[in-house]
Design an enzyme around this catalytic site. Sequence first.
Site, PDB file in Angstrom:
ATOM      1  N   CYS A   6     123.215  15.799   7.400  1.00  0.00           N
ATOM      2  CA  CYS A   6     122.852  16.925   6.533  1.00  0.00           C
ATOM      3  C   CYS A   6     123.510  16.931   5.158  1.00  0.00           C
ATOM      4  O   CYS A   6     122.813  16.931   4.131  1.00  0.00           O
ATOM      5  CB  CYS A   6     123.145  18.229   7.253  1.00  0.00           C
ATOM      6  SG  CYS A   6     124.750  18.253   8.085  1.00  0.00           S
ATOM      7  N   HIS A  43     125.904  23.635   2.220  1.00  0.00           N
ATOM      8  CA  HIS A  43     126.505  22.467   2.864  1.00  0.00           C
ATOM      9  C   HIS A  43     127.001  21.394   1.891  1.00  0.00           C
ATOM     10  O   HIS A  43     127.095  20.212   2.249  1.00  0.00           O
ATOM     11  CB  HIS A  43     125.519  21.853   3.855  1.00  0.00           C
ATOM     12  CG  HIS A  43     126.146  21.603   5.208  1.00  0.00           C
ATOM     13  ND1 HIS A  43     127.109  22.413   5.756  1.00  0.00           N
ATOM     14  CD2 HIS A  43     125.945  20.630   6.128  1.00  0.00           C
ATOM     15  CE1 HIS A  43     127.460  21.969   6.939  1.00  0.00           C
ATOM     16  NE2 HIS A  43     126.778  20.869   7.189  1.00  0.00           N
TER      17      HIS A  43
END
Length: 517
Positions: free
Chosen positions: A75, A138
């Site tokens: 990710c 993130h």
Amino acid sequence: MAACLKLFITLYSCICFIIAGVVDGKPNFVILLMDDMGWGDLGVFGEPNKETPFLDKMAAEGMIFPDFYSANPLCSPSRAALLSGRLPIRNGFFTTNAHARNAYTPQIITGGIPDSEILLPEVLKKLGYRNKIIGKWHLGHRPQYHPLKHGFDEWFGAPNCHFGPYNDIDTPNIPVYKDAEMAGRYYEEFVIDRNTGESNLTKMYLNEAHHFIKKQVARKEPFFLYWAADATHDPLYASSNFLGTSNRGLYGDAVKELDYSVGQILQSLKDNGVDKNTLVFFSSDNGAATYAKTGGGSNGPFLCGKQTTFEGGMREPTIAWWPGVVQPGKVSHQVGSLMDLYTSFIELAGGNIPKDRAVDGISLKSALLNNTVRDRPLFYYRGDELMAVRVGLYKAHLWTWTNSMKEFNAGINFCPGEEIEGVTTHEQMNNTNQPLLFNIGRDPGEKYIIRPNSEEYKKVMPLIMVQVNQHKKNLVPGKPQLNMCDRSVMNWSPPGCEKFKCLQGPQPDPYECSWPH
């Protein structure tokens, strides 16, 4: 004859005017980025339950890209590449603590997206765009790395994944932000029921998108919406209207709600009269988490999944939608990358690609408008190592590795039911002197190695190695951002915590992060 020619010229001029008018008028951009959703999770890509009617409709009205990839099988580095247009090895989203290891941004990470990176929203902001991120960031949870410090004007979502619940003593629960300050924490003000999987987060993210689109249309400002919902990442969640409605269990419930949300966002663009001036891309950050088995997604015919540089780890379900500009029902065989959205959006907005750095994304403008295909190599990285490269329909593995035999024996399997001798290895195998070669046109599952003594291998491999050698020769790695961890930098006292509760963390004690994958 003259009349027909005149009509043709008139129609051609109108078409050119419409396209030019959209581009010169600065189109809006929307990225709908899913989390751990696999290539095979959509009905249009063959999922047999056919539970994604809105995405299938989006595909029918737009263009699908069956050869589209993330820049990493995990990710954080994938998202950093999307927003920077650069491979993680360049933008710093990798680790050098161990060879060829995936790394991301958990709460204990000290690093994040460097100020030196020029992110997509920063470029668009200078061109007059207002930018909003909804969902998972993130790219670093410390305040200096937050979205509003890197080109976004608005934010509703979290800096980390929705892991938890935690006790706020040993580990703090993850904050959810409304712009620059937290609006609560997961499992506290923002409920995720770990027993039932019920949560209203996707519903909240959808409402935020509706509000932003309506507001920007009223302001008559171009906008960039980055909608990064994460319901298909473990722990899975869905709202009450979708729980128990899928044949695929809780994962399918989450997919159905995301599918519905995509349909509602596209309808919002139509209702507000900006659908013909908005380019929308749907995709995923990496392949499905096959190690979750039936609790994860499907990568269709492709080998393995998330964490690996086999096709299942990095080939993504991708759809482009732009009514009146992108012709409906088209299939593009352009080898694409999430990094291409950076280059394409900037070009379509009338901006300039940064000249002072290597940018790995290519423009998809011609593919979108004319369905042309441009040759380009595609590089598959895992941490600090170039694992594989695709040139045309051929893919060469310079290194192979799934995960260690120790982890495999403990039940962590990135390729369940797909073990292929000499390919899905549990040791890091250096094949650089004689790479494993596959034709992923006729063998998308990477099952049948092309023999090194074959004429096909002897013809193709030198051409691939030219691309590999050129890439390595010109590569200037960034400073690794994912090497150091420290419990003191966790989300103890985020900006705005005084409205809820601020927590006391430990004293700084930095150490090298451990990355087993």
